[in-house]
Design a protein around this motif. Structure first.
Motif, PDB file in Angstrom:
ATOM      1  N   GLY A 458       0.888  -1.146   0.052  1.00 53.75           N
ATOM      2  CA  GLY A 458       0.090   0.046  -0.058  1.00 53.75           C
ATOM      3  C   GLY A 458       0.930   1.381   0.070  1.00 53.75           C
ATOM      4  N   GLY A 459       2.290   1.396  -0.021  1.00 51.82           N
ATOM      5  CA  GLY A 459       2.855   2.327  -0.118  1.00 51.82           C
ATOM      6  C   GLY A 459       3.338   2.609  -1.355  1.00 51.82           C
ATOM      7  N   PRO A 460       4.037   4.062  -1.690  1.00 57.17           N
ATOM      8  CA  PRO A 460       4.035   4.563  -2.766  1.00 57.17           C
ATOM      9  C   PRO A 460       4.797   3.755  -3.959  1.00 57.17           C
ATOM     10  CG  PRO A 460       5.745   5.650  -1.273  1.00 57.17           C
ATOM     11  CD  PRO A 460       4.740   4.627  -0.414  1.00 57.17           C
ATOM     12  N   VAL A 461       4.260   3.816  -5.182  1.00 50.75           N
ATOM     13  CA  VAL A 461       4.488   3.108  -6.383  1.00 50.75           C
ATOM     14  C   VAL A 461       4.920   3.911  -7.365  1.00 50.75           C
ATOM     15  CG1 VAL A 461       3.756   1.222  -7.815  1.00 50.75           C
ATOM     16  CG2 VAL A 461       3.181   1.323  -5.742  1.00 50.75           C
ATOM     17  N   GLN A 462       6.080   3.932  -8.016  1.00 48.82           N
ATOM     18  CA  GLN A 462       6.697   4.637  -9.279  1.00 48.82           C
ATOM     19  C   GLN A 462       5.899   3.982 -10.604  1.00 48.82           C
ATOM     20  OE1 GLN A 462      10.521   4.006 -10.581  1.00 48.82           O
ATOM     21  NE2 GLN A 462      10.763   5.682 -11.887  1.00 48.82           N
ATOM     22  N   LYS A 463       5.334   4.669 -11.170  1.00 51.26           N
ATOM     23  CA  LYS A 463       4.722   4.206 -12.494  1.00 51.26           C
ATOM     24  C   LYS A 463       5.124   5.011 -13.725  1.00 51.26           C
ATOM     25  CE  LYS A 463       0.080   2.934 -10.653  1.00 51.26           C
ATOM     26  NZ  LYS A 463      -1.393   3.150 -10.655  1.00 51.26           N
ATOM     27  N   VAL A 464       5.818   3.995 -14.684  1.00 50.58           N
ATOM     28  CA  VAL A 464       6.410   4.767 -15.863  1.00 50.58           C
ATOM     29  C   VAL A 464       5.743   3.877 -17.367  1.00 50.58           C
ATOM     30  CG1 VAL A 464       8.392   5.076 -17.198  1.00 50.58           C
ATOM     31  CG2 VAL A 464       8.488   5.095 -14.659  1.00 50.58           C
ATOM     32  N   VAL A 465       5.129   4.827 -18.084  1.00 48.69           N
ATOM     33  CA  VAL A 465       4.767   4.301 -19.205  1.00 48.69           C
ATOM     34  C   VAL A 465       5.792   4.240 -20.486  1.00 48.69           C
ATOM     35  CG1 VAL A 465       3.282   4.741 -21.284  1.00 48.69           C
ATOM     36  CG2 VAL A 465       2.189   4.231 -19.134  1.00 48.69           C
ATOM     37  N   LEU A 466       5.947   3.081 -21.192  1.00 49.02           N
ATOM     38  CA  LEU A 466       6.734   3.022 -22.273  1.00 49.02           C
ATOM     39  C   LEU A 466       5.892   2.601 -23.548  1.00 49.02           C
ATOM     40  CD1 LEU A 466       8.715   2.064 -19.557  1.00 49.02           C
ATOM     41  CD2 LEU A 466      10.348   1.943 -21.356  1.00 49.02           C
ATOM     42  N   GLU A 467       6.005   3.186 -24.443  1.00 50.56           N
ATOM     43  CA  GLU A 467       5.181   3.071 -25.968  1.00 50.56           C
ATOM     44  C   GLU A 467       6.419   2.549 -26.841  1.00 50.56           C
ATOM     45  OE1 GLU A 467       1.310   3.036 -27.826  1.00 50.56           O
ATOM     46  OE2 GLU A 467       1.773   3.414 -25.665  1.00 50.56           O
ATOM     47  N   LEU A 468       6.117   1.296 -27.431  1.00 46.66           N
ATOM     48  CA  LEU A 468       7.184   0.549 -28.483  1.00 46.66           C
ATOM     49  C   LEU A 468       6.554   0.919 -29.589  1.00 46.66           C
ATOM     50  CD1 LEU A 468       8.346  -0.151 -25.429  1.00 46.66           C
ATOM     51  CD2 LEU A 468       8.927  -2.361 -26.459  1.00 46.66           C
ATOM     52  N   LYS A 469       7.234   1.357 -30.649  1.00 45.33           N
ATOM     53  CA  LYS A 469       6.603   1.352 -31.997  1.00 45.33           C
ATOM     54  C   LYS A 469       7.652   1.264 -32.900  1.00 45.33           C
ATOM     55  CE  LYS A 469       3.740   4.434 -33.268  1.00 45.33           C
ATOM     56  NZ  LYS A 469       2.303   3.426 -33.435  1.00 45.33           N
ATOM     57  N   ILE A 470       7.423   0.403 -34.205  1.00 38.44           N
ATOM     58  CA  ILE A 470       8.237   0.202 -35.135  1.00 38.44           C
ATOM     59  C   ILE A 470       7.993   1.373 -35.935  1.00 38.44           C
ATOM     60  CG2 ILE A 470       9.070  -1.450 -37.007  1.00 38.44           C
ATOM     61  CD1 ILE A 470       9.598  -2.501 -34.424  1.00 38.44           C
TER      62      ILE A 470
END
Length: 533
Positions: A458-470
């Motif tokens: 329930g503690g803090p969570v880092q969230k990172v989005v990565l979008e991969l495209k050709i």
């Protein structure tokens, strides 16, 4: 006595939390087929609950008393492969033992003894005929794991069953249910002389094919609530959308997640501990990392060429491939294995979230273990991942190693996406998770990296989005579309402050100096870093 979530073998209601197996099949349809003296098929992927359903059906029919119902698992004959005599004798022995259990007399043994001198091509059909003539009620026969038999042996068993069909019900089983992973029509049986026989031609008396489905959302909730009612341990309601996304109701996965979070994770054996979403994430990661037999079976299938033809375009996010390149029976085979879903009017996709996780990991396992990058190199003082530093180093790694590594992948068309996921997995194994979204027609792969910043649930969570495209066509248009897609995934994921768009240029003629670059962009007020590779 406390019950448990079952991850091995048929359910026993006195030992296991259970969804009534008879509610999972179309009982009305099955009873109608039996009344009509039909021979039919029930099929589903492994560890879906087929055997539990067949055993429940056997007991239901025997309690009603209209028929004598016998269940038999013929998987033991698989070891004899194309030795027809050994398989036929093994099948008769198995049927005899199963019948003896129900009949509680020696009628099945008598029938077996009377056929011992007959030719192997008629021994099974004559055995069934003699057994049925000795009974005072019609016989309903449930044959499990029929597709474990192979080649000449499977053809012999199917044809001998077909041979007696016209003599039912007085001198042959009233109704037979063949149960396995695949529909009999999809069997491609390679004989010892290398001829190929289809199951449909060897068993053309099949009236219908029924498929056992997964648990519904309501059934998952009911299964978990049995644990809550019997132990007092509660599940946060936010857990259930996660469980559905991870499993989409696949029964073994549903039970494995529950077993992991309530029994294998020691801190949760205290029934006063409330199960929260972060615990489900950890349970999922643990069962994936442990590679239970359920996963080994699926992973082994990925090595088959007909499976690769179907799975590779999904991993690469390609458009729907030319159907001439992917035969429909290959698609059906992968569906029957439970690896993908191919529902009408929808693009083909990996069957559930856990399989989406494990497939790219396993395809790159040897590559991942050979990498020297360590998680601490990219970890900030607060425990978060320094993603710009990680991606900058991956750029250089990709430049130096992509040709060598991607060339080793069996799934080369998805190579760039798999290599980055492999690199990331090596890093987040130090205490994080990757959620993956990919599929036909998407032309991209969405990754959500989640890194808990404390050891406390329930503690803090880092969230990172990565979008991969050709890169396909114009670079600026690709970036424009990619920024929109990256922001949309950030918005859907919630609580994401960091987004990265990675564009792979697979041109063979362009120098690396033109492929490797970095650009800062802003979309809808959110900063997004764009990386060329």
């Amino acid at each position: 006595m406390e019950r448990f979530f079952n991850t091995a073998g048929p359910n026993r209601v006195e030992d296991n939390y259970t969804i009534d197996p008879l509610t999972r099949i179309d009982l009305e349809d099955i009873l109608m087929l039996i009344r009509q003296k039909k021979y039919f098929v029930l099929h589903a992927p492994r560890q879906t609950g087929k055997t539990s359903c067949l055993l429940a059906l056997r007991d239901y029919l025997n309690e009603r008393g209209d028929y004598i119902c016998v269940y038999a698992n013929v998987e033991g004959g698989q070891a004899s492969r194309n030795n027809v005599e050994s398989v036929v004798r093994s099948t008769i022995d198995t049927l005899t033992g199963a019948a003896r259990l129900i009949l509680r007399n020696d009628k099945a043994d008598v029938a077996r003894n009377r056929v011992q001198g007959l030719g192997i091509d008629s021994m099974l059909s004559q055995y069934l005929s003699l057994l049925c003539q000795s009974l005072d009620k019609s016989l309903v026969l449930l044959i499990d794991e029929i597709d474990a038999l192979v080649g000449d042996s499977l053809v012999s068993v199917l044809r001998q069953i077909r041979a007696g069909y016209a003599d039912r019900p007085a001198a042959f089983p009233h109704s037979i249910v063949l149960c396995g992973v695949r529909d009999v029509r999809d069997y491609r049986i390679v004989l010892s002389n290398q001829d190929i026989v289809t199951g449909g031609s060897a068993f053309n008396i099949k009236a219908k094919s029924l498929r056992l489905g997964n648990f519904s959302k309501e059934e998952i909730h009911e299964l978990y609530m049995q644990h809550t009612r019997e132990t007092g341990q509660e599940f946060d309601e936010e857990c259930f959308p996660m469980i559905w996304g991870a499993t989409e109701g696949q029964p073994w996965l549903v039970n494995a997640l529950a077993n992991e979070v309530t029994y294998e994770m020691r801190e949760c054996r205290d029934r006063s501990v409330r199960i929260i979403p972060e615990m489900i994430y950890q349970a999922q990661e643990r069962i994936i990392y442990r590679r239970d037999t359920h996963f080994d079976i699926l992973i082994d299938k990925l090595k088959e060429e007909r499976v690769r033809r179907v799975i590779e375009p999904i991993l690469a996010g390609e458009d729907e491939p030319d159907e001439a390149l992917i035969p429909s029976d290959d698609v059906q085979y992968v569906v029957d294995m439970g690896l993908i879903k191919a529902e009408r009017r929808e693009t083909r996709r990996i069957a559930n979230g856990i399989y989406r996780e494990i497939i790219p990991r396993e395809l790159t396992w040897s590559t991942q273990t050979a990498m020297t990058q360590q998680p601490q190199w990219y970890q900030r003082e607060d425990g978060s991942i320094d993603m710009p530093k990680l991606l900058e180093n991956f750029q250089e790694y990709f430049r130096q190693n992509s040709d060598a590594w991607i060339g080793k992948f069996d799934y080369a068309e998805a190579g760039p996406q798999l290599l980055l996921q492999c690199f990331l997995q090596r890093i987040v194994n130090g205490g994080g998770y990757i959620d993956r979204e990919y599929g036909l027609g998407r032309r991209r792969t969405d990754l959500l990296v989640r890194k808990p910043l404390t050891d406390h649930y329930g503690g803090p969570v880092q969230k990172v989005v990565l979008e991969l495209k050709i890169l396909r066509g114009d670079l600026e248009k690709t970036i424009e579309k990619g920024l929109q897609q990256t922001w949309e995934y950030m918005d859907i994921s919630g609580g994401v402050e960091e987004g990265h768009l990675i564009i792979f240029d697979r041109s063979k003629t362009k120098p690396w100096e033109e492929k490797i670059w970095r650009r800062e962009a802003v979309y809808q007020g959110h900063p997004i870093t764009v990386w060329g590779m």
